[in-house]
Scaffold this active site. Sequence first.
Site, PDB file in Angstrom:
ATOM      1  N   ASP A  51     -21.907 -13.608  19.512  1.00 18.90           N
ATOM      2  CA  ASP A  51     -22.589 -12.754  20.496  1.00 18.90           C
ATOM      3  C   ASP A  51     -22.548 -11.258  20.190  1.00 18.90           C
ATOM      4  O   ASP A  51     -22.736 -10.433  21.090  1.00 18.90           O
ATOM      5  CB  ASP A  51     -21.981 -12.965  21.904  1.00 18.90           C
ATOM      6  CG  ASP A  51     -22.011 -14.413  22.344  1.00 18.90           C
ATOM      7  OD1 ASP A  51     -21.096 -14.824  23.074  1.00 18.90           O
ATOM      8  OD2 ASP A  51     -22.945 -15.134  21.923  1.00 18.90           O
ATOM      9  N   HIS A  84     -28.173 -15.856  24.777  1.00 16.65           N
ATOM     10  CA  HIS A  84     -26.913 -15.832  25.537  1.00 16.65           C
ATOM     11  C   HIS A  84     -27.232 -15.583  27.008  1.00 16.65           C
ATOM     12  O   HIS A  84     -28.033 -14.682  27.311  1.00 16.65           O
ATOM     13  CB  HIS A  84     -25.983 -14.736  25.005  1.00 16.65           C
ATOM     14  CG  HIS A  84     -24.641 -14.737  25.678  1.00 16.65           C
ATOM     15  ND1 HIS A  84     -23.656 -15.661  25.394  1.00 16.65           N
ATOM     16  CD2 HIS A  84     -24.136 -13.924  26.642  1.00 16.65           C
ATOM     17  CE1 HIS A  84     -22.597 -15.421  26.150  1.00 16.65           C
ATOM     18  NE2 HIS A  84     -22.862 -14.378  26.932  1.00 16.65           N
TER      19      HIS A  84
HETATM   20  C1  GRF Z   1     -27.952 -21.746  27.713  1.00 17.99           C
HETATM   21  O1  GRF Z   1     -27.607 -21.126  28.921  1.00 17.99           O
HETATM   22  C2  GRF Z   1     -27.731 -20.772  26.575  1.00 17.99           C
HETATM   23  O2  GRF Z   1     -27.960 -19.408  26.900  1.00 17.99           O
HETATM   24  C3  GRF Z   1     -26.293 -20.963  26.283  1.00 17.99           C
HETATM   25  O3  GRF Z   1     -26.066 -22.356  26.405  1.00 17.99           O
HETATM   26  C4  GRF Z   1     -27.005 -22.882  27.361  1.00 17.99           C
HETATM   27  C5  GRF Z   1     -27.717 -24.031  26.681  1.00 17.99           C
HETATM   28  O4  GRF Z   1     -28.580 -24.679  27.535  1.00 17.99           O
HETATM   29  N1  GRF Z   1     -25.901 -20.443  24.996  1.00 17.99           N
HETATM   30  P1  GRF Z   1     -29.582 -25.793  26.947  1.00 17.99           P
HETATM   31  O5  GRF Z   1     -28.776 -26.775  26.151  1.00 17.99           O
HETATM   32  O6  GRF Z   1     -30.608 -25.094  26.123  1.00 17.99           O
HETATM   33  O7  GRF Z   1     -30.185 -26.408  28.191  1.00 17.99           O
END
Ligand code: GRF
Length: 218
Positions: free
Chosen positions: A148, A107
Amino acid sequence: MRIAVLASGGGSNFQSLVDRFHRADSPEREVVGVIASREGAGVLERARRAGVASAVSPPASMSDGAATFLRRTLDEWGSDIVVLAGYMKLVPEAVVRAYWGRILNIHPALLPSFGGRGMYGPRVHRAVIDAGVRITGATVHFVDEAYDRGPILCQWPVPVLAGDTPESVAARVLTVEHRILPAAVEALASGAVRLEADRRVRWVREWFETETFTNREG
Ligand code: GRF
């Protein structure tokens, strides 16, 4: 250790796992597949390029179908660890139970702040800036039945700078995500940490001292 990933977006965190674990010189770890929550998710193209199996889960409207599909696919891949890397759906209870203590989520904030239903993507960083906090960061936690909320495995801080926008904060946090997620997966896979039945996170070996985070930043 067979690592399966659930994702909904572009997949840069999935890529950080592939770059760390899906290599000839790390036979003891393998990214066995990715399940995307929607057709056309960028992560599917990354999986194709990396030669990693992929699947798309049925729409949430078919909740029972989605739960059965997820469980069956994860079991078929022989998954030991499941990683939520930008997965926007709630993991069905049956899957949480079946993989208890073996499902991690990343997260882009320091939970328990700025998390929960609806807190994803730019909304998180907008809320961080609006709250005026000076430190944000990334969190890897074990997954339970709620968004979360699961027990926290590790976190890493990121400064919020004057003039920051949700986009500039997101970019700074993402660079940290790409480091702590593979590190957290390695900690779980190597047995350095585990989730106890009473939901306590138990570090068998203080693992992060061996992770050269700060060194990499020189
Ligand atoms: C990341 O910031 C993650 O923490 C959140 O969604 C985003 C996904 O990014 N849950 P990606 O698809 O891995 O580039």
